[in-house]
Write a protein that holds these residues in place. Structure first.
Motif, PDB file in Angstrom:
ATOM      1  N   SER A 219       0.644  -0.710   0.245  1.00  0.00           N
ATOM      2  CA  SER A 219       0.328  -0.629   0.046  1.00  0.00           C
ATOM      3  C   SER A 219       0.727   1.602  -0.194  1.00  0.00           C
ATOM      4  CB  SER A 219      -0.578  -0.013   1.530  1.00  0.00           C
ATOM      5  OG  SER A 219      -1.632   1.361   1.310  1.00  0.00           O
ATOM      6  N   ILE A 220       2.216   0.882   0.382  1.00  0.00           N
ATOM      7  CA  ILE A 220       3.173   1.883   0.946  1.00  0.00           C
ATOM      8  C   ILE A 220       3.594   2.318  -0.109  1.00  0.00           C
ATOM      9  CG2 ILE A 220       4.921   3.274   1.600  1.00  0.00           C
ATOM     10  CD1 ILE A 220       4.176   2.279   4.626  1.00  0.00           C
ATOM     11  N   ILE A 221       3.613   1.267  -1.322  1.00  0.00           N
ATOM     12  CA  ILE A 221       4.598   2.065  -2.197  1.00  0.00           C
ATOM     13  C   ILE A 221       3.847   2.326  -3.381  1.00  0.00           C
ATOM     14  CG2 ILE A 221       5.614   0.206  -4.097  1.00  0.00           C
ATOM     15  CD1 ILE A 221       6.532  -1.586  -2.120  1.00  0.00           C
ATOM     16  N   ASN A 222       2.443   1.698  -3.461  1.00  0.00           N
ATOM     17  CA  ASN A 222       1.684   2.575  -4.122  1.00  0.00           C
ATOM     18  C   ASN A 222       0.322   3.561  -3.685  1.00  0.00           C
ATOM     19  OD1 ASN A 222       1.125  -0.092  -5.375  1.00  0.00           O
ATOM     20  ND2 ASN A 222      -0.477  -0.661  -4.128  1.00  0.00           N
ATOM     21  N   LYS A 223       0.931   3.925  -3.159  1.00  0.00           N
ATOM     22  CA  LYS A 223       0.706   5.733  -2.546  1.00  0.00           C
ATOM     23  C   LYS A 223       1.990   6.566  -2.343  1.00  0.00           C
ATOM     24  CE  LYS A 223      -3.487   4.761   0.029  1.00  0.00           C
ATOM     25  NZ  LYS A 223      -4.518   4.580   0.408  1.00  0.00           N
ATOM     26  N   ARG A 224       3.073   5.976  -3.283  1.00  0.00           N
ATOM     27  CA  ARG A 224       4.521   6.683  -3.019  1.00  0.00           C
ATOM     28  C   ARG A 224       4.664   7.903  -3.363  1.00  0.00           C
ATOM     29  NH1 ARG A 224       9.600   4.775  -3.143  1.00  0.00           N
ATOM     30  NH2 ARG A 224      11.190   6.513  -3.869  1.00  0.00           N
ATOM     31  N   ASP A 225       3.900   8.541  -4.560  1.00  0.00           N
ATOM     32  CA  ASP A 225       3.640   9.861  -4.900  1.00  0.00           C
ATOM     33  C   ASP A 225       2.765  10.756  -3.752  1.00  0.00           C
ATOM     34  OD1 ASP A 225       4.834   9.097  -7.327  1.00  0.00           O
ATOM     35  OD2 ASP A 225       3.268   8.352  -8.599  1.00  0.00           O
ATOM     36  N   GLU A 226       1.831  10.092  -3.692  1.00  0.00           N
ATOM     37  CA  GLU A 226       0.936  11.335  -2.454  1.00  0.00           C
ATOM     38  C   GLU A 226       1.642  11.001  -1.788  1.00  0.00           C
ATOM     39  OE1 GLU A 226      -2.432   9.077  -1.475  1.00  0.00           O
ATOM     40  OE2 GLU A 226      -3.365   8.714  -3.738  1.00  0.00           O
ATOM     41  N   ILE A 227       2.518   9.963  -1.077  1.00  0.00           N
ATOM     42  CA  ILE A 227       3.559  10.636   0.491  1.00  0.00           C
ATOM     43  C   ILE A 227       4.896  11.303   0.322  1.00  0.00           C
ATOM     44  CG2 ILE A 227       4.882   9.556   1.806  1.00  0.00           C
ATOM     45  CD1 ILE A 227       3.279   6.603   1.655  1.00  0.00           C
ATOM     46  N   GLU A 228       5.005  11.599  -1.349  1.00  0.00           N
ATOM     47  CA  GLU A 228       6.195  12.307  -1.522  1.00  0.00           C
ATOM     48  C   GLU A 228       5.166  13.749  -1.612  1.00  0.00           C
ATOM     49  OE1 GLU A 228       7.779  11.463  -4.992  1.00  0.00           O
ATOM     50  OE2 GLU A 228       8.923   9.525  -4.258  1.00  0.00           O
ATOM     51  N   VAL A 229       4.224  13.711  -2.073  1.00  0.00           N
ATOM     52  CA  VAL A 229       4.096  15.713  -1.992  1.00  0.00           C
ATOM     53  C   VAL A 229       3.031  15.814  -0.462  1.00  0.00           C
ATOM     54  CG1 VAL A 229       1.800  16.584  -2.711  1.00  0.00           C
ATOM     55  CG2 VAL A 229       2.758  14.851  -4.655  1.00  0.00           C
ATOM     56  N   MET A 230       3.146  15.078   0.193  1.00  0.00           N
ATOM     57  CA  MET A 230       2.768  15.273   1.761  1.00  0.00           C
ATOM     58  C   MET A 230       3.959  15.835   2.830  1.00  0.00           C
ATOM     59  SD  MET A 230      -0.060  12.706   2.744  1.00  0.00           S
ATOM     60  CE  MET A 230      -0.262  12.750   4.171  1.00  0.00           C
ATOM     61  N   LYS A 231       5.591  14.769   2.020  1.00  0.00           N
ATOM     62  CA  LYS A 231       6.649  15.455   2.032  1.00  0.00           C
ATOM     63  C   LYS A 231       7.037  17.204   2.199  1.00  0.00           C
ATOM     64  CE  LYS A 231       7.900  11.174   4.138  1.00  0.00           C
ATOM     65  NZ  LYS A 231       9.117  10.149   5.041  1.00  0.00           N
ATOM     66  N   LEU A 232       6.593  17.437   0.887  1.00  0.00           N
ATOM     67  CA  LEU A 232       7.045  18.421   0.361  1.00  0.00           C
ATOM     68  C   LEU A 232       6.373  19.176   0.696  1.00  0.00           C
ATOM     69  CD1 LEU A 232       6.669  17.762  -3.682  1.00  0.00           C
ATOM     70  CD2 LEU A 232       9.004  18.756  -1.921  1.00  0.00           C
ATOM     71  N   VAL A 233       5.091  19.564   1.620  1.00  0.00           N
ATOM     72  CA  VAL A 233       4.147  20.178   1.788  1.00  0.00           C
ATOM     73  C   VAL A 233       4.292  20.242   3.277  1.00  0.00           C
ATOM     74  CG1 VAL A 233       2.617  20.730   0.458  1.00  0.00           C
ATOM     75  CG2 VAL A 233       2.189  18.744   2.346  1.00  0.00           C
ATOM     76  N   GLY A 234       5.118  19.935   3.908  1.00  0.00           N
ATOM     77  CA  GLY A 234       5.529  19.240   5.455  1.00  0.00           C
ATOM     78  C   GLY A 234       5.025  18.842   6.238  1.00  0.00           C
ATOM     79  N   ALA A 235       4.501  18.212   5.688  1.00  0.00           N
ATOM     80  CA  ALA A 235       4.125  16.507   6.749  1.00  0.00           C
ATOM     81  C   ALA A 235       4.481  15.764   7.332  1.00  0.00           C
ATOM     82  CB  ALA A 235       2.815  16.140   6.451  1.00  0.00           C
ATOM     83  N   THR A 236       4.651  15.553   8.507  1.00  0.00           N
ATOM     84  CA  THR A 236       5.713  14.433   9.191  1.00  0.00           C
ATOM     85  C   THR A 236       5.274  13.261   9.004  1.00  0.00           C
ATOM     86  OG1 THR A 236       3.969  14.643  11.283  1.00  0.00           O
ATOM     87  CG2 THR A 236       5.843  16.529  11.705  1.00  0.00           C
ATOM     88  N   ASP A 237       5.950  12.382   9.384  1.00  0.00           N
ATOM     89  CA  ASP A 237       6.363  10.935   8.962  1.00  0.00           C
ATOM     90  C   ASP A 237       4.746  10.687  10.568  1.00  0.00           C
ATOM     91  OD1 ASP A 237       8.215  11.032   7.126  1.00  0.00           O
ATOM     92  OD2 ASP A 237       9.624  10.278   8.578  1.00  0.00           O
ATOM     93  N   ALA A 238       5.237  11.175  11.525  1.00  0.00           N
ATOM     94  CA  ALA A 238       3.506  10.094  12.078  1.00  0.00           C
ATOM     95  C   ALA A 238       2.795  10.928  11.655  1.00  0.00           C
ATOM     96  CB  ALA A 238       3.857  11.283  13.417  1.00  0.00           C
ATOM     97  N   PHE A 239       1.679  11.637  10.729  1.00  0.00           N
ATOM     98  CA  PHE A 239       1.531  12.070  10.244  1.00  0.00           C
ATOM     99  C   PHE A 239       0.514  11.346   9.387  1.00  0.00           C
ATOM    100  CE2 PHE A 239      -0.786  14.386   7.147  1.00  0.00           C
ATOM    101  CZ  PHE A 239      -2.575  14.804   7.820  1.00  0.00           C
ATOM    102  N   ILE A 240       1.906  11.093   8.675  1.00  0.00           N
ATOM    103  CA  ILE A 240       1.179  10.122   7.547  1.00  0.00           C
ATOM    104  C   ILE A 240       0.889   8.727   6.985  1.00  0.00           C
ATOM    105  CG2 ILE A 240       3.071   9.515   5.212  1.00  0.00           C
ATOM    106  CD1 ILE A 240       4.210  11.723   5.167  1.00  0.00           C
ATOM    107  N   GLN A 241       1.701   8.230   8.727  1.00  0.00           N
ATOM    108  CA  GLN A 241       1.742   6.664   8.876  1.00  0.00           C
ATOM    109  C   GLN A 241       0.024   6.506   9.580  1.00  0.00           C
ATOM    110  OE1 GLN A 241       4.619   5.648  12.131  1.00  0.00           O
ATOM    111  NE2 GLN A 241       3.614   6.221  13.430  1.00  0.00           N
TER     112      GLN A 241
END
Length: 324
Positions: A219-241
């Motif tokens: 599931s993480i691999i399938n949403k890799r692009d979304e996770i990268e965008v979220m990190k660009l806007v400042g989302a923390t790992d705790a928020f993403i996980q």
């Protein structure tokens, strides 16, 4: 994706509200992520159902073995007679001495009950069971002794043996007999089943962790692009996980419910066969089902496995994803 960004925006506004509103928004935020994670399972029914089925069926075997051990322990109560100590009284003992010893033993805290079998009752029972019938009438004396049947409170082999040695020292007791083979065999069987439950349970629970972890990894691999965008806007790992952890939680909830249903189906299937065997032995034994406490423990274990497997996968793979 939209729920994640809206949750992020809600978090930015939370710093400008009072503590009570922040507390309410915290729970609302988590509820929204939990519902979103449930929707993700609905949108990928194939892989989700496969993971839930494997998780539930993996928990079914140790759960069924646990119930088997519980029912064997229930049956062990019917083998309490195996711990009975037979005290054979000397021929020189008077009825008053036998009755006095019986009274003393009944007051002993180590003894659950005492039953007196007189010489006459023993001969009558032997006459009926042996089939000799009238041949026993030619006996001039009754060769059978009085017997006191003692039932210990503690039926463990070591405790029963210690009590036997203590009772053999009574003055009017010729010797004491204790059959420990049934107890030792039963204890060995229960111990074997308990060890089997632990060993098989650990293996299957480890497999569940790996299965959930691998599902979350995909599931993480399938949403890799979304996770990268979220990190660009400042989302923390705790928020993403957090949504992935809720996905593991839902896996645990549905897997635990499936394990419960399959286990109950197996018990229902076995009840007919066990009832037939019980009727042949004129026993009122009934197979005990899973209690409410055991059901809660099963569901909690499944949830912990789902969340733990998800956490292990997220913590490992999320750090490897960085915006390019």
């Amino acid at each position: 994706m939209s729920i994640l960004f809206s949750s992020r925006a809600s978090g930015a506004k939370a710093s400008r509200v009072n503590p009570i509103q922040r507390f309410v928004m915290f729970f609302v935020h988590h509820i929204r992520q939990a519902v979103f994670s449930l929707g993700e399972l609905w949108r990928t029914p194939g892989s989700s159902l496969m993971t839930i089925a494997v998780l539930g069926l993996s928990l079914t075997l140790p759960t069924t073995l646990h119930l088997l051990v519980k029912n064997v322990q229930q049956i062990s109560g019917g083998f309490a007679k195996a711990a009975e100590i037979n005290l054979f009284i000397r021929d020189t003992a008077t009825p008053q001495q036998v009755q006095s010893l019986k009274t003393i033993l009944e007051a002993d805290s180590q003894i659950a009950g005492v039953r007196h079998i007189s010489k006459e009752a023993a001969m009558a029972e032997f006459r009926e069971a042996s089939g000799f019938g009238a041949a026993l009438n030619y006996l001039t004396d009754n060769p059978l002794p009085d017997v006191l049947v003692v039932l210990p409170v503690h039926t463990e082999p070591a405790a029963a043996r210690q009590l036997q040695q203590q009772l053999e020292k009574e003055r009017i007791v010729e010797f004491a007999k204790l059959d420990l083979e049934w107890l030792q065999r039963l204890d060995a069987l229960v111990l074997l089943l308990q060890q089997a439950v632990v060993a098989i349970g650990l293996l299957l629970l480890s497999a569940v962790l790996l299965i959930v972890s691998n599902t979350i990894r995909l599931s993480i691999i399938n949403k890799r692009d979304e996770i990268e965008v979220m990190k660009l806007v400042g989302a923390t790992d705790a928020f993403i996980q957090r949504p992935f952890l809720y996905t593991g939680l839902w896996f645990g909830v549905f897997g635990g419910l499936l394990a419960f249903l399959v286990t109950e189906a197996l018990l229902w299937w076995l009840r007919g066969a066990i009832a037939s065997i019980s009727s042949l032995y004129q026993s009122d034994f009934q197979l005990q089902a899973m209690s409410l406490h055991e059901f809660g423990g099963l569901l909690l274990l499944a949830i912990l496995l789902g969340v733990m497997g998800s956490y292990l996968s997220v913590r490992r793979h999320l750090r490897a994803i960085e915006p390019s």
